[in-house]
Design a protein around this motif. Structure first.
Motif, PDB file in Angstrom:
ATOM      1  N   VAL A 153       0.856  -1.189   0.000  1.00  0.00           N
ATOM      2  CA  VAL A 153       0.000   0.000   0.000  1.00  0.00           C
ATOM      3  C   VAL A 153       0.889   1.234   0.000  1.00  0.00           C
ATOM      4  CG1 VAL A 153      -1.767   1.287   1.286  1.00  0.00           C
ATOM      5  CG2 VAL A 153      -1.830  -1.215   1.249  1.00  0.00           C
ATOM      6  N   ASP A 173      -5.489  -4.540   1.740  1.00  0.00           N
ATOM      7  CA  ASP A 173      -4.823  -3.384   1.140  1.00  0.00           C
ATOM      8  C   ASP A 173      -5.833  -2.248   0.962  1.00  0.00           C
ATOM      9  OD1 ASP A 173      -2.560  -4.906   1.021  1.00  0.00           O
ATOM     10  OD2 ASP A 173      -2.593  -5.196  -1.150  1.00  0.00           O
ATOM     11  N   HIS A 174      -7.023  -2.604   0.498  1.00  0.00           N
ATOM     12  CA  HIS A 174      -8.067  -1.599   0.277  1.00  0.00           C
ATOM     13  C   HIS A 174      -8.495  -0.974   1.604  1.00  0.00           C
ATOM     14  CE1 HIS A 174     -11.859   0.210  -1.127  1.00  0.00           C
ATOM     15  NE2 HIS A 174     -11.340   0.109  -2.336  1.00  0.00           N
ATOM     16  N   MET A 211      -7.620   4.149  -5.858  1.00  0.00           N
ATOM     17  CA  MET A 211      -8.098   3.129  -4.917  1.00  0.00           C
ATOM     18  C   MET A 211      -8.490   1.837  -5.629  1.00  0.00           C
ATOM     19  SD  MET A 211      -8.174   3.914  -1.616  1.00  0.00           S
ATOM     20  CE  MET A 211      -9.563   2.996  -0.962  1.00  0.00           C
ATOM     21  N   LYS A 212      -8.881   1.936  -6.903  1.00  0.00           N
ATOM     22  CA  LYS A 212      -9.303   0.748  -7.653  1.00  0.00           C
ATOM     23  C   LYS A 212      -8.170  -0.243  -7.858  1.00  0.00           C
ATOM     24  CE  LYS A 212     -12.902   3.287 -10.170  1.00  0.00           C
ATOM     25  NZ  LYS A 212     -13.357   3.774 -11.503  1.00  0.00           N
ATOM     26  N   TYR A 224      -6.259  -1.360  -5.615  1.00  0.00           N
ATOM     27  CA  TYR A 224      -6.141  -2.252  -4.466  1.00  0.00           C
ATOM     28  C   TYR A 224      -7.227  -3.331  -4.500  1.00  0.00           C
ATOM     29  CZ  TYR A 224      -3.086   1.445  -2.744  1.00  0.00           C
ATOM     30  OH  TYR A 224      -2.085   2.377  -2.607  1.00  0.00           O
ATOM     31  N   SER A 225      -6.905  -4.456  -5.127  1.00  0.00           N
ATOM     32  CA  SER A 225      -7.864  -5.557  -5.212  1.00  0.00           C
ATOM     33  C   SER A 225      -7.870  -6.403  -3.947  1.00  0.00           C
ATOM     34  CB  SER A 225      -7.543  -6.440  -6.421  1.00  0.00           C
ATOM     35  OG  SER A 225      -6.209  -6.933  -6.346  1.00  0.00           O
ATOM     36  N   ALA A 235      -5.765   1.413   2.661  1.00  0.00           N
ATOM     37  CA  ALA A 235      -5.784   2.642   1.873  1.00  0.00           C
ATOM     38  C   ALA A 235      -6.950   3.535   2.300  1.00  0.00           C
ATOM     39  CB  ALA A 235      -5.889   2.303   0.383  1.00  0.00           C
ATOM     40  N   GLU A 236      -8.078   2.924   2.631  1.00  0.00           N
ATOM     41  CA  GLU A 236      -9.227   3.704   3.115  1.00  0.00           C
ATOM     42  C   GLU A 236      -8.880   4.438   4.415  1.00  0.00           C
ATOM     43  OE1 GLU A 236     -12.368   0.843   3.494  1.00  0.00           O
ATOM     44  OE2 GLU A 236     -13.283   1.432   1.577  1.00  0.00           O
ATOM     45  N   PRO A 242      -8.434  -7.110  -0.258  1.00  0.00           N
ATOM     46  CA  PRO A 242      -9.338  -6.418   0.671  1.00  0.00           C
ATOM     47  C   PRO A 242      -8.641  -5.716   1.833  1.00  0.00           C
ATOM     48  CG  PRO A 242      -9.550  -8.811   0.884  1.00  0.00           C
ATOM     49  CD  PRO A 242      -8.756  -8.556  -0.347  1.00  0.00           C
TER      50      PRO A 242
END
Length: 447
Positions: free
Chosen positions: A375, A391-392, A383-384, A386-387, A395-396, A389
């Motif tokens: 990340v 990592d996403h 943000m797209k 980061y597939s 990032a959030e 979950p």
């Protein structure tokens, strides 16, 4: 610490050759008329051309899978520019790079997970200021807080690379669903859940802090995460910069708060042993009892997603997932402990600066992030990308306006403390040393 955040490889060390620059793409600049497809692939690297046949040596603490993914992220750059990048991953990087500097045998580039260590070497005059293109990329990609971590006295030396969110608690969604547990939204709910599990005759937490020469760093992460919640970000900053002593009463209160979990025999060490077993359990193995159902929660950073056995489904409805380590008072913000890596140069040859510039770009960050398990706080990464979950999720958290982020404290402290007496002190504390003796010893060691 981050580990440093990159103390998580399983092997003792590995040297990997990256981007040998001998493929067709490496010759694309000369063969563009004959190979238009290859020239098109290499077009993004046109501004880095002119260094064919040169070599750049880079070191860091990433090994195994991390090193292989770095290789993949740099391969096309190396092929298209003809620059041979030799990366050497070292489990004892912190000690090795100090010795390299002392001996005058430094690599060209190094990836630092500890701004404190980096600034020690900058103070010795060993690190070169970042070239103009790197500085420009830094301003495009990161906020000032991140840039300040790689700067000294207003001079920018090292661009950020990866970012890790450490304020996570790993758990099994299946176990939570089966037993009717809810993800806690604040500290009181976290302790209530722990007490509920303990009342059922089980130990809710599992942990491990053994990490070879870096043993103890996961316990320092606990200290830093809880300090942000108990003492607040301003006191945290004063503690890290030594404006208040290490044995300040506020830090003693933080230590005891950590001890209410890590040194609580009713809470730990599920599936492994008693409290002292935390000191001898590797950090890689510390959370594995969550997967077997013997442990309910394990506090560890986002990178721990890569430590689960092959085939483990990491997802909200999978075998394991993570939730945000809750704040004591969510109304006061969302404290998050973060870590990261910074690329610094010891030489300033043109080919070294070309590699340095590319690795500070949004293109490199996007390339590496798209591979998963990595990340970046670089705002030019969509943000797209980061597939994965976790990592996403990370990032959030990094992009959440409510997040009050602070860099890993031990990585910001002088190397002899952050990567030395703090690690040792927390290990001794787990083994039975008192809070007072532990904090006094670390305070006495501050240079």
């Amino acid at each position: 610490m981050t580990s440093s955040y990159r103390r998580r490889g399983l092997a003792a060390g590995v040297a990997i050759l990256l981007g040998l620059g001998t493929t067709a793409c490496g010759n694309a600049a000369m063969l563009s008329d004959d190979n238009p497809a290859e020239a098109k692939e290499c077009a993004p690297y046109e501004k880095y051309q002119g260094h064919k046949g040169t070599k750049v040596r880079m070191t860091g603490s990433s090994r195994d899978l991390e090193a292989n993914l770095l290789q993949q992220a740099l391969r096309r750059f190396g092929d298209c520019t003809g620059i041979e990048i030799q990366y050497e991953g070292d489990a004892a990087f912190e000690n090795t790079i100090r010795k390299n500097v002392a001996d005058g045998e430094t690599p060209d580039l190094s990836i630092f997970a500890q701004p404190g260590l980096l600034k020690d070497l900058i103070a010795q005059g060993a690190v070169k200021p970042a070239p103009a293109e790197v500085a420009a990329n830094g301003k495009k990609g990161w906020n000032q807080d991140w840039l300040d971590y790689g700067s000294v006295d207003g001079t920018f030396y090292a661009a950020p690379m990866s970012a890790s969110v450490k304020s996570l608690v790993w758990y099994s969604p299946k176990t939570f669903a089966k037993k009717g547990y809810q993800v806690p939204q604040n500290w009181d709910e976290l302790i209530a859940l722990s007490d509920r599990i303990a009342a059922d005759g089980e130990k809710p937490w599992c942990a491990g802090i053994e990490s070879g020469d870096a043993t103890g760093w996961p316990a320092t992460d606990w200290m830093e995460d809880v300090a942000l919640r108990v003492a607040g970000p301003e006191t945290y900053d004063s503690w890290v910069s030594h404006e208040i002593p290490f044995n300040d009463p506020q830090i003693a209160a933080v230590t005891d708060k950590v001890g209410s979990i890590l040194k609580n025999p009713r809470y730990v060490n599920a599936g492994i042993g008693g409290v002292k077993s935390i000191a001898t359990t590797s950090f890689q193995a510390g959370g594995l009892p969550v997967l077997s159902g013997k442990c309910t929660m394990h506090r560890q950073a986002s990178f721990y997603a890569g430590q689960w056995p092959r085939g483990t489904q990491v997802a909200e409805d999978g075998d394991v997932y993570a939730f945000y380590f809750p704040a004591i008072d969510p109304a006061k913000g969302k404290p998050a402990l973060v870590a990261g890596e910074f690329l610094a140069a010891f030489t300033d040859r043109p080919e070294v600066q070309a590699v340095q510039a590319y690795m500070s770009s949004g293109e490199f960050a996007t390339s590496r992030a798209s591979m998963g398990g990595w990340v970046s706080a670089n705002k030019n990464v969509d943000m797209k990308v980061y597939s994965n979950p976790v990592d996403h999720l990370s990032a959030e958290i990094l992009q959440d306006e409510k997040t009050v982020a602070r860099f890993d404290g031990s990585d910001m402290m002088p190397g002899s403390v952050g990567a030395g007496t703090f690690w040792v002190g927390m290990t001794n504390w787990i083994k039975g040393a008192s809070t007072k003796a532990t904090l006094n010893a670390i305070e006495a060691s501050w240079p």
